[in-house]
Design a protein around this motif. Structure first.
Motif, short mmCIF file in Angstrom:
data_model
loop_
_atom_site.label_atom_id
_atom_site.label_comp_id
_atom_site.label_asym_id
_atom_site.label_seq_id
_atom_site.Cartn_x
_atom_site.Cartn_y
_atom_site.Cartn_z
N GLN A 127 14.57 86.98 32.01
CA GLN A 127 13.30 86.48 32.50
C GLN A 127 13.18 84.98 32.27
OE1 GLN A 127 11.23 88.22 34.30
NE2 GLN A 127 12.38 90.14 34.03
N LEU A 128 12.71 84.27 33.30
CA LEU A 128 12.60 82.81 33.26
C LEU A 128 11.15 82.32 33.19
CD1 LEU A 128 15.21 81.98 36.03
CD2 LEU A 128 15.53 81.61 33.58
N GLY A 129 10.26 83.03 33.86
CA GLY A 129 8.89 82.56 33.95
C GLY A 129 8.65 81.63 35.11
N PHE A 130 9.67 81.40 35.93
CA PHE A 130 9.53 80.60 37.15
C PHE A 130 10.52 81.11 38.17
CE2 PHE A 130 12.66 78.27 34.59
CZ PHE A 130 13.66 78.00 35.50
N ASN A 131 10.31 80.69 39.41
CA ASN A 131 11.11 81.16 40.53
C ASN A 131 12.37 80.33 40.68
OD1 ASN A 131 11.76 81.17 43.60
ND2 ASN A 131 10.46 82.94 43.29
N PRO A 132 13.58 80.88 40.47
CA PRO A 132 14.82 80.09 40.54
C PRO A 132 15.27 79.85 41.98
CG PRO A 132 15.36 82.34 40.04
CD PRO A 132 13.86 82.28 40.09
N ASN A 133 15.83 78.66 42.25
CA ASN A 133 16.38 78.42 43.59
C ASN A 133 17.82 77.94 43.60
OD1 ASN A 133 16.41 75.48 43.33
ND2 ASN A 133 14.19 75.53 43.64
N SER A 134 18.34 77.51 42.46
CA SER A 134 19.75 77.10 42.39
C SER A 134 20.18 77.12 40.94
CB SER A 134 19.96 75.71 43.01
OG SER A 134 19.07 74.75 42.48
N PHE A 135 21.48 77.32 40.73
CA PHE A 135 21.99 77.34 39.36
C PHE A 135 23.47 77.01 39.33
CE2 PHE A 135 22.29 82.34 39.48
CZ PHE A 135 23.07 82.27 40.60
N LEU B 211 13.49 73.40 34.80
CA LEU B 211 14.94 73.48 34.60
C LEU B 211 15.18 74.20 33.28
CD1 LEU B 211 17.92 72.76 35.24
CD2 LEU B 211 17.54 70.62 34.02
N ALA B 212 15.82 75.36 33.33
CA ALA B 212 16.07 76.14 32.12
C ALA B 212 17.57 76.22 31.84
CB ALA B 212 15.48 77.54 32.26
N LYS B 213 17.90 76.48 30.58
CA LYS B 213 19.29 76.67 30.16
C LYS B 213 19.42 78.06 29.55
CE LYS B 213 19.62 71.74 28.99
NZ LYS B 213 19.92 70.76 27.93
N ILE B 214 20.45 78.81 29.99
CA ILE B 214 20.69 80.14 29.48
C ILE B 214 22.05 80.17 28.79
CG2 ILE B 214 21.05 82.57 30.09
CD1 ILE B 214 19.23 82.08 32.52
N ASN B 215 22.09 80.61 27.55
CA ASN B 215 23.35 80.79 26.83
C ASN B 215 23.98 82.09 27.31
OD1 ASN B 215 25.35 81.48 24.92
ND2 ASN B 215 24.34 80.26 23.34
N LEU B 216 25.13 82.00 27.97
CA LEU B 216 25.73 83.19 28.56
C LEU B 216 26.36 84.11 27.53
CD1 LEU B 216 27.27 81.86 31.89
CD2 LEU B 216 25.02 82.83 31.44
N ALA B 217 26.53 83.63 26.31
CA ALA B 217 27.04 84.51 25.25
C ALA B 217 25.97 85.47 24.77
CB ALA B 217 27.56 83.67 24.08
N THR B 218 24.70 85.04 24.88
CA THR B 218 23.59 85.86 24.38
C THR B 218 22.62 86.27 25.48
OG1 THR B 218 22.25 83.90 23.91
CG2 THR B 218 23.72 84.69 22.15
N VAL C 74 17.41 82.41 26.99
CA VAL C 74 17.00 81.08 27.40
C VAL C 74 16.98 80.18 26.16
CG1 VAL C 74 15.15 79.68 28.40
CG2 VAL C 74 15.64 81.96 29.31
N VAL C 75 17.60 79.00 26.30
CA VAL C 75 17.71 78.07 25.18
C VAL C 75 16.53 77.10 25.21
CG1 VAL C 75 19.13 76.29 24.09
CG2 VAL C 75 20.22 78.24 25.25
N GLY C 76 15.71 77.09 24.18
CA GLY C 76 14.62 76.13 24.07
C GLY C 76 13.57 76.33 25.15
N THR C 77 12.84 75.24 25.40
CA THR C 77 11.77 75.24 26.39
C THR C 77 12.26 74.59 27.69
OG1 THR C 77 10.12 75.04 24.64
CG2 THR C 77 9.42 74.46 26.88
N PRO C 78 12.03 75.22 28.83
CA PRO C 78 12.46 74.61 30.10
C PRO C 78 11.88 73.21 30.28
CG PRO C 78 11.86 76.90 30.44
CD PRO C 78 11.46 76.56 29.03
N ILE C 79 12.65 72.34 30.92
CA ILE C 79 12.23 70.96 31.19
C ILE C 79 11.36 70.94 32.44
CG2 ILE C 79 13.05 68.64 31.78
CD1 ILE C 79 15.67 69.35 30.33
N THR C 80 10.28 70.21 32.40
CA THR C 80 9.41 70.07 33.56
C THR C 80 10.04 69.13 34.58
OG1 THR C 80 7.44 70.48 32.24
CG2 THR C 80 7.13 69.38 34.36
N ILE C 81 10.12 69.59 35.83
CA ILE C 81 10.75 68.85 36.94
C ILE C 81 9.71 68.67 38.04
CG2 ILE C 81 12.65 68.85 38.62
CD1 ILE C 81 13.76 68.66 35.91
N SER C 82 9.90 67.67 38.88
CA SER C 82 8.99 67.44 40.00
C SER C 82 8.89 68.67 40.90
CB SER C 82 9.44 66.25 40.84
OG SER C 82 9.48 65.08 40.07
#
Length: 345
Positions: free
Chosen positions: A207-215, A230-237, A240-248
């Motif tokens: 779960q991201l909490g926002f609508n993804p369009n590219s990765f 902009l979110a970061k996901i650790n693929l080993a676990t 979601v790593v930390g708090t997503p960055i706010t983007i335009s």
């Protein structure tokens, strides 16, 4: 004694010969085909079959329009509304969303191999894993509940279906797992599906909490872009790593190249360090577009260059632009109708 000396002399000469042969292991590159050094531009076309095409731009700069038709004049057309193509080691798979088919060609010669037309309903994106190809399908478009994967056996092109049950769009393979963006422009899902091609089942949903369009994946981290996050996901676990960055608002087209994240907003390209915690406020470059719906219709960053495809009016040939990563325009190229992506061979 003379015979012994003669033996050592022959042995020495043989060693010289072997050394000279082994030192020349790096033989000149052998061409795999006419299209093995360059990139393809997919021109999705419109409702007219003849408007869909593939443009090839060689590393030397030569441009060839409508490659598939040139190589295969007697083959059936690619269909309309082409989606992004994808590759395995020797083949290219070209998806037609409206024709519900995939055309398979040799990726280096572009010679026709096969047509896949079973278990497809509005196919979208594809990837290869575990010796098979996997293609997301939008189903009837009205709900994500009927979205599914087409599983293609690459030895005989037979197909089967795997249930996803949520809006399914872009798909990538990493470490023999498939990651599927849920949502994008056609639904309200806010997650990433992890699909295991060995068990042929969904492994988990992130779960991201926002609508993804590219990765894109880089060093074990999946970077996921949405309209304003902009979110970061650790693929080993799969966390979601930390708090997503706010983007335009309107951000899309995430690409990673040389430890930099690139993305677009309207007609602007932004760049930021891969470890940045704040999004940039000033774009790297902007370009002029008269297109209502085709601004930044295709985008890629590869080998120190930025590639932009403009959709134009979706009725006539349009343009692709090549920039340096410092924002200088290097070249403008005429391509086909509705160019939507770049694919590097």
């Amino acid at each position: 004694m003379k015979k012994l000396n003669k033996f050592f002399l022959m042995l020495f000469a043989s060693s010289l010969f072997l050394a000279s042969c082994s030192s020349d292991d790096s033989s000149p590159n052998v061409s795999l085909g006419q299209y093995d050094n360059g990139m393809f531009v997919v021109n999705e076309g419109n409702s007219t079959v003849t408007t869909s095409s593939i443009t090839f731009i060689s590393n030397s700069g030569a441009v060839e329009q409508d490659v598939f038709r040139n190589v295969n004049p007697g083959a059936a057309g690619l269909g309309t509304y082409l989606q992004p193509m994808f590759f395995d080691n020797t083949r290219a798979f070209i998806i037609s969303g409206s024709a519900n088919k995939i055309t398979v060609v040799n990726r280096y010669t572009f010679e026709f191999i096969a047509t896949i037309s079973t278990n497809l309903e509005n196919p979208r994106y594809g990837a290869v894993a575990n010796g098979k190809a996997y293609v997301t399908n939008a189903g009837d478009w009205m709900t994500g509940a009927d979205d599914f994967l087409t599983v293609i056996n690459l030895s005989d092109y037979s197909t089967s279906k795997a249930t996803i049950g949520v809006w399914s769009e872009k798909i990538i393979e990493e470490n023999n797992k498939l990651y599927i963006a849920n949502g994008y422009a056609y639904g309200d899902a806010t997650s990433i599906t992890v699909f295991n091609p060995v068990t042929n089942n969904v492994e988990t949903t992130i779960q991201l909490g926002f609508n993804p369009n590219s990765f894109e994946e880089e060093n074990g981290i999946l970077y996921v872009l949405g309209s304003e996050k902009l979110a970061k996901i650790n693929l080993a676990t799969n966390a979601v790593v930390g708090t997503p960055i706010t983007i335009s608002a309107g951000a899309k087209n995430l690409n990673i190249e040389d430890n930099k994240i690139y993305y677009t907003v309207d007609t602007a390209v932004y760049a930021m360090a891969i470890n940045a915690t704040v999004a940039p406020s000033t774009p790297l470059l902007t370009y002029q577009s008269q297109s209502q719906d085709g601004r930044m219709y295709g985008f890629a960053v590869n080998d120190g260059k930025i590639y932009i495809a403009d959709g134009g009016d979706f009725a006539s040939d349009s343009k692709a632009y090549i920039y340096s990563t410092t924002g200088s325009l290097l070249r403008t190229i005429t391509v086909g109708v509705g160019p939507n992506g770049f694919y590097f061979n």
